[in-house]
Design an enzyme around this catalytic site. Sequence first.
Site, short mmCIF file in Angstrom:
data_model
loop_
_atom_site.label_atom_id
_atom_site.label_comp_id
_atom_site.label_asym_id
_atom_site.label_seq_id
_atom_site.Cartn_x
_atom_site.Cartn_y
_atom_site.Cartn_z
CG HIS A 100 -2.06 0.93 1.11
ND1 HIS A 100 -1.95 2.27 1.39
CD2 HIS A 100 -3.33 0.73 0.72
CE1 HIS A 100 -3.12 2.84 1.19
NE2 HIS A 100 -3.97 1.93 0.78
CE LYS A 119 -7.33 11.03 -9.00
NZ LYS A 119 -7.01 10.82 -10.41
#
Length: 989
Positions: free
Chosen positions: A175, A630
Amino acid sequence: MESMKQFKNNNVDLISNNDPLDKNRALIEDLWESVLREECPDDQANRLIQLKELSYSNKVEEYSPKNFKTEIVDIVNSMDLAESISAARAFSLYFQLVNILEQRVEEDRYIQSFTNQNVKKSHDNLDPFAPALARQNAPVTFKELFFRLRRLNVPPGKLEELLQEMDIRLVFTAHPTEIVRHTIRHKQTRVANLLQKIQVEKFLTIEDIKSLKIQLKEEIRLWWRTDELHQFKPSVIDEVDYALHYFQQVLFDAMPQLRGRISSALTENYPDVQMPTESFCTFGSWVGSDRDGNPSVTPEITWRTACYQRQLMLERYIKATSNLRDQLSVSMQWSQVSSSLLESLETDRVKFPEIYEARATRYRSEPYRLKLSYILEKLRLTHERNNLLSEGGWKLSLERESDNKNLELVEKLHYKSVDEFTYDLELIKNSLNSTDLTCEAVNKLLTQVHIFGFSLASLDIRQESTRHSDAIQELTNYLELPKQYDQMSEKDRIQWLNEELNTKRPLIPSEVNWNKSTEETFSVFKMVKRLQEEFGSRICHSYVISMSHSASDLLEVLLLAKEMGLIDQGSQKSTLLVVPLFETVEDLQRAPDVMEQLFQLDFYKSLLPKVGESFKPLQELMLGYSDSNKDSGFLSSNWEIHRAQIALQNLSSRNNILLRLFHGRGGSVGRGGGPAYQAILAQPSGTLKGRIKITEQGEVLASKYSLPELALYNLETVTTAVIQNSLVNNRLDATPEWNDLMTRLAETSRIQYRKLVHENPNLLTFFQEVTPIEEISKLQISSRPARRKKGAKDLSSLRAIPWVFGWTQSRFLLPSWFGVGTALSVELKSDPEQIELLRVLHQRWPFFRMLISKVEMTLSKVDLEVAKYYVDTLGSKENSKSFEEIFDVISKEYNLTKSLVLEITGKNKLLESDRDLRSSVNLRNKTIIPLGFLQVSLLRRLRDQTRQPPISEFIEDRIESKRAYSRSELLRGALLTINGIAAGMRNTG
């Protein structure tokens, strides 16, 4: 000031006398305060404790930062940098301790649910799943699930068919915003273990409890004196080591336990149903193989990652085999041995005369110990060979004498595949069984070998689609084709690529100096070929193409795979599964047409792997939650993914192709995160059929896999949800009316989201100024850059993860809810009666219930008072008017969304139906406020200083002025607050 004791008495909504969480939280509070008083000067410790108590000062239902903001801000702004850093570290420590505590309580609750032999009997004869549907955040256990399936009269044959075909794959990723250092993770594990020991106090003496508390305090003090920040940007191999920690410490032993729990539940409810195969749940990894936007992931790194994974597995197998040798002391004087085992001993004696000489006398009448000695030697040689390969790199071939200085390692002495190791273990198992003996340790090891093999986890290669197009373009330029690749239409590209795939002659000439990007692209395929030769195809058999837009994107990868020997044209078989990743809303809408074009190509269909008893071709497709969110917002993203799944499943069924959907879910709601059980049940009926692949993001690994019972809880949750969705979820399909409503909601939401995020010219500046996004990019937490293109500052270049991270830090959490309120409002204005339909959807449709649940949870974490402080303090004067307008839009949308969500759920407060979650969120919301104000204070000072003319840090550190601290010190303080808020929110990006 209200004391902590008074706070606990007054805040009855947070504290329950019977709740183990509260009992242990009091211990954590006391330890935290005690450590601060020992590690900090008295006045500083008092101020830190005062800050936390100020945040606690109001009852939960009356909570508003307005009531005490001024006092907290005054304290924060009066702190010098040293105090600010201590405050950031103190609150970060506090939240991480609370996180550990909550994980321990979750683990204990799971243990209790498993050990409770009395499955709750549903009084609803028509729908035994009704209680589960009413509490979708509460997963069922295997025992409860199989009991309910039996109540629904699910035939044993139908359940067994699903279990035999079941294919669950969990893929670990690195991540880019994983905050916590590996060193700190180890300390957290030790603290968790000590808390677990204290929780069984009824078995402990007073002296034992006192000793454990002293150890706990010592561990926390050591933690306090450990640097929380990464000193250097982690390498890819560092990230690999971090991810593999969970396999080595938890999952290796947890997986056999998972099978044991399935077996127990089946025996009780479906005694005639055969167990699923050992590999019904396996693991993959992107760590060390995901090269999309990360230039640090080279072919050499991926090769070393594979070798490292095999090294860890071999070390675990060596340890387990050694323990087996100690245990299996069966003597031929008292027990017979199978002829197959005796024959294998004779074969091994010839191959390993040294082992025979060393062990034959000692184990003269103990054949199992002698056999295990031979196995240990083969494992040791395999381990040595693996080390040579890791050091030599992927271009090294030990089979070439010029490359090899240890020929004895390749003279058929090591294990050339995991199948040979499995065969040896099966010999032992079968020999024992032939004399009515069983050995659980042998069975456990065999299960581990079936699941993990020598490779531990399959490495998915991921690369962005244009990298392949660019390589093909350079190739066609070199070959001087009549029509260059970039001049071809999509139809022409498909035709040319298909022709080349069916041509036996090679296309790529050797000894050509390609540009760096093309050479790297070609090398990846060569390395994959070498990986499969050495490790078997299991180590690396999926190639994910991010930003897939068209059929040619997949055919390009297949052509490169063919050129590097990954496709056998004679048998028309490929050892590489090409997986398109559809990420934007437009690509999700286009996905069925893209796959339809490919399914019409005979050669493409012939390359798909054939699976199961039906031997049908399998297509894997990946759906991207992050970029679609997004791009178009939460509601639009989730609906388009939902619709794409249905369309793709229908297409696959028409073409007699099996479908495995790969869900690229993130840790946060804005990237597809949320409770796994709820999310899997919400998948459209008929799209799972026992098959699912899911990413497990780096930021959630600790919360899911740091403790054995937590890992089992997560694995059981995923498995039961897949079974339930596959067998009984067809009763909950959406009607055409529901689909039409969702389509309207998604489109309205998308318009509202894009109007703010993509069409407002001031939004990007707003985001850059009022969130710590620029400072986040300076955290040494990932090998991958935060932006796709170096130096780019536009929104499209920013990755979805830091996009969500920035909004989370400043308490907006905008990507996870914005646009939902407007969509609901527009629908209700056109027809107020629709509120009843929305309530029906919430009660009866898992997909809609999941959406509202996620929005509700996110809204509960939003704090617009704190967010406004970020805007007022960090926003530049010249942008104040436009920023105020943006905040006003966000504020109105928040209030609208909150009111309509409550109207749909029929509740008066957010999270009213989940008391435990509401208590946890409210406690965190209050306690995290000082950190937010502290972050703003440090960011303001840091940015003010950055705007001034540069001055050497050596001078800055020593001059007496408003710039008394170096930029690096101020940045360090700001980064520590980012750590703390991430811990408090239990979320980064």
